[in-house]
Design an enzyme around this catalytic site. Structure first.
Site, mmCIF file in Angstrom:
data_model
loop_
_atom_site.group_PDB
_atom_site.id
_atom_site.type_symbol
_atom_site.label_atom_id
_atom_site.label_comp_id
_atom_site.label_asym_id
_atom_site.label_seq_id
_atom_site.Cartn_x
_atom_site.Cartn_y
_atom_site.Cartn_z
ATOM 1 N N SER A 49 0.784 -1.244 0.000
ATOM 2 C CA SER A 49 0.000 0.000 0.000
ATOM 3 C C SER A 49 0.809 1.285 0.000
ATOM 4 O O SER A 49 0.260 2.362 -0.270
ATOM 5 C CB SER A 49 -0.917 -0.005 1.222
ATOM 6 O OG SER A 49 -0.142 -0.191 2.389
ATOM 7 N N GLY A 51 5.159 3.084 -0.207
ATOM 8 C CA GLY A 51 6.591 2.890 -0.409
ATOM 9 C C GLY A 51 6.948 1.940 -1.546
ATOM 10 O O GLY A 51 6.353 1.977 -2.623
ATOM 11 N N ALA A 111 -0.626 -9.383 7.814
ATOM 12 C CA ALA A 111 0.033 -10.370 6.947
ATOM 13 C C ALA A 111 0.790 -11.427 7.740
ATOM 14 O O ALA A 111 1.080 -12.510 7.226
ATOM 15 C CB ALA A 111 1.015 -9.662 6.005
ATOM 16 N N TYR A 234 22.229 1.404 11.138
ATOM 17 C CA TYR A 234 21.503 0.598 10.162
ATOM 18 C C TYR A 234 22.147 -0.789 9.968
ATOM 19 O O TYR A 234 21.765 -1.743 10.604
ATOM 20 C CB TYR A 234 21.293 1.333 8.810
ATOM 21 C CG TYR A 234 20.162 0.672 8.081
ATOM 22 C CD1 TYR A 234 18.866 1.177 8.147
ATOM 23 C CD2 TYR A 234 20.346 -0.549 7.416
ATOM 24 C CE1 TYR A 234 17.800 0.502 7.564
ATOM 25 C CE2 TYR A 234 19.295 -1.236 6.842
ATOM 26 C CZ TYR A 234 18.033 -0.699 6.905
ATOM 27 O OH TYR A 234 16.983 -1.372 6.343
ATOM 28 N N LEU A 272 15.278 6.091 0.735
ATOM 29 C CA LEU A 272 14.233 7.011 0.286
ATOM 30 C C LEU A 272 13.333 7.394 1.437
ATOM 31 O O LEU A 272 13.273 6.703 2.435
ATOM 32 C CB LEU A 272 13.369 6.307 -0.763
ATOM 33 C CG LEU A 272 13.937 6.295 -2.168
ATOM 34 C CD1 LEU A 272 13.056 5.477 -3.067
ATOM 35 C CD2 LEU A 272 14.048 7.712 -2.713
ATOM 36 N N VAL A 273 12.581 8.474 1.244
ATOM 37 C CA VAL A 273 11.648 8.898 2.279
ATOM 38 C C VAL A 273 10.406 8.007 2.188
ATOM 39 O O VAL A 273 9.688 8.022 1.195
ATOM 40 C CB VAL A 273 11.223 10.368 2.059
ATOM 41 C CG1 VAL A 273 10.332 10.827 3.212
ATOM 42 C CG2 VAL A 273 12.425 11.257 1.888
#
Ligand code: NAD
Length: 391
Positions: A49, A51, A111, A234, A272-273
């Site tokens: 939905s 990204g 999910a 990260y 990415l945002v």
């Protein structure tokens, strides 16, 4: 209802239905303007939905002519509250895909649960038959284990020692130093349980048991590596451990898919945002510097450009180009030596005073607003809109 953004920290609690539709339609237009790809035709996207998952679904239908089923966990509108952006995106996608003649069905629910998997299998069987591509793009802060009912939370923390670096408050533009305490072993394990590969393999197992995998099936999940600046939080942090597990799962799944001549890939994507990445400390400042550099070099991409490039890499040649670990590298432009050198140089000098000039905070903020359907010039945000939209 007149809908305006309500930003609380790194989330926006409102979303605009027409703005979200504009966002989806722009991505569809981008794909339609690119060369069509002969690839998958029956596609299941889990985490469809927003990204990377949404972009993959759009590129699958409008770039490869695929019928799709999307699974996501989104909030419908209720009692004066707007729906979540992913809800509106899904409605907009389904409308556009069906109007273009493609099957587009969606399931809204957890999910990770056995129930949603079974519901999805039923729908796949009914609407698609066997699937030839499964994209796994779930990003979640928690997971309730389907067998034990225990809920695990993921954390974004360094491992071993505290990590101090610069970060930006993307709302105020204030650059400050942040120290993050290291995770406990339990937190590391929980993050792997939430964001590692277990659920991806449970999906593949369920699809196999239901005999819904086509010959030559491909499955994809998404990962990130990134530079030294973000390494402690990260790749060498808790989330990186989960990504190691996800990447190892790709190898196990490839072995399991041999009987279909199938393959499981992890694609390492660009920073990415998205709703997920904005929650990671330090990363938004890195992204805003990266955007500036990549734009100057003509290399800037969003989720949809990455999805297009991914399917070209997957389906355009006889072999799929990977790194030595078997991963597809869509972060190759982000990680280019000249790009990283420029980001590193800016990073060492960045302060509150120069962040607007050295970084692209404006683009960051616009991308963030657009995730929720705001900031589109074609939308009049003063107009009354019905927050309750359904396909
Ligand atoms: P996102 O937050 O935009 O999307 C997450 C998706 O997961 C949404 O569709 C959401 O509805 C769905 N979801 C969450 N919990 C769910 C649940 N319990 N049941 C069903 N659906 C659920 O995130 P994103 O940034 O697009 O991330 C997708 C993947 O891409 C992740 O694996 C992420 O690590 C990876 N990735 C992201 C970046 C980045 O910079 N954003 C870079 C490289 C890789």
């Amino acid at each position: 209802m007149i809908i305006k953004p309500k930003i609380r920290g790194f989330i926006c609690t409102t979303a605009h239905p027409e703005g979200c539709a504009a966002h989806v339609n722009r991505q569809i237009d981008y794909i339609k303007d690119n060369t069509a790809i002969q690839g998958a035709k029956k596609v299941l996207v889990i985490g469809a939905s927003t990204g990377y998952g949404l972009a993959s679904r759009i590129a699958a239908s409008f770039g490869m002519g695929a019928d799709t089923i999307g699974v996501s966990y989104e909030r419908p509108a209720s009692e004066g509250r707007t729906a979540s952006a992913g809800w509106y995106n899904t409605v907009a996608f389904e409308r556009a895909a069906r109007a273009a003649g493609y099957i587009a069905e969606s399931i809204n629910g957890d999910a990770f649960s056995h129930e949603i998997k079974q519901e999805t299998l039923k729908l796949v069987k009914e609407k698609l038959g066997k699937v030839d591509l499964i994209v796994y793009s779930v990003a979640s802060p928690r997971r309730t284990h389907p067998d034990t009912g225990e809920t695990f939370n993921s954390v974004l923390k360094p491992i071993g020692q505290p990590f101090t670096n610069k970060t930006v408050n993307t709302n105020t533009g204030v650059v400050s130093e942040i120290t993050l305490e290291p995770a406990t072993q339990e937190e590391i394990d929980n993050t792997i349980t939430v964001m590692g590969g277990e659920d991806w393999s449970l999906w593949l197992k369920a699809l196999e048991e239901a005999d819904l995998l086509a010959d030559g099936v491909t499955t994809l999940a998404y990962s990130y590596i990134g530079p030294e600046i973000t390494e402690a939080i990260y790749r060498k942090g808790t989330i990186g451990q989960a990504k190691n597990d996800l990447e190892a799962t790709a190898h196990t799944l490839t072995k399991q898919l041999e009987r279909y001549q199938g393959k499981a890939y992890v694609s390492v994507n660009k920073a990415l945002v998205t709703q997920s990445s904005s929650a990671i400390p330090v990363v938004p400042l890195y992204i805003s510097l990266l955007f500036k550099v990549m734009k100057e070099k003509g290399l800037h991409e969003g989720c949809i450009e990455q999805a297009q490039r991914l399917f070209e890499k997957l389906y355009s040649g006889s072999t799929v180009e990977t790194d030595e670990e078997g991963r597809i590298r869509l972060d190759n432009w982000e990680m280019r030596e000249d790009v990283q050198q420029a980001v590193k140089a800016a990073w060492s000098e960045i302060t509150t005073e120069n962040v607007s000039e050295r970084g692209d905070l404006e683009q960051y903020r616009l991308d963030f607003l657009q995730l929720f359907g705001f900031g589109f010039e074609e939308i009049n945000y003063e107009l009354d809109v019905d927050p309750e939209v359904h396909v």
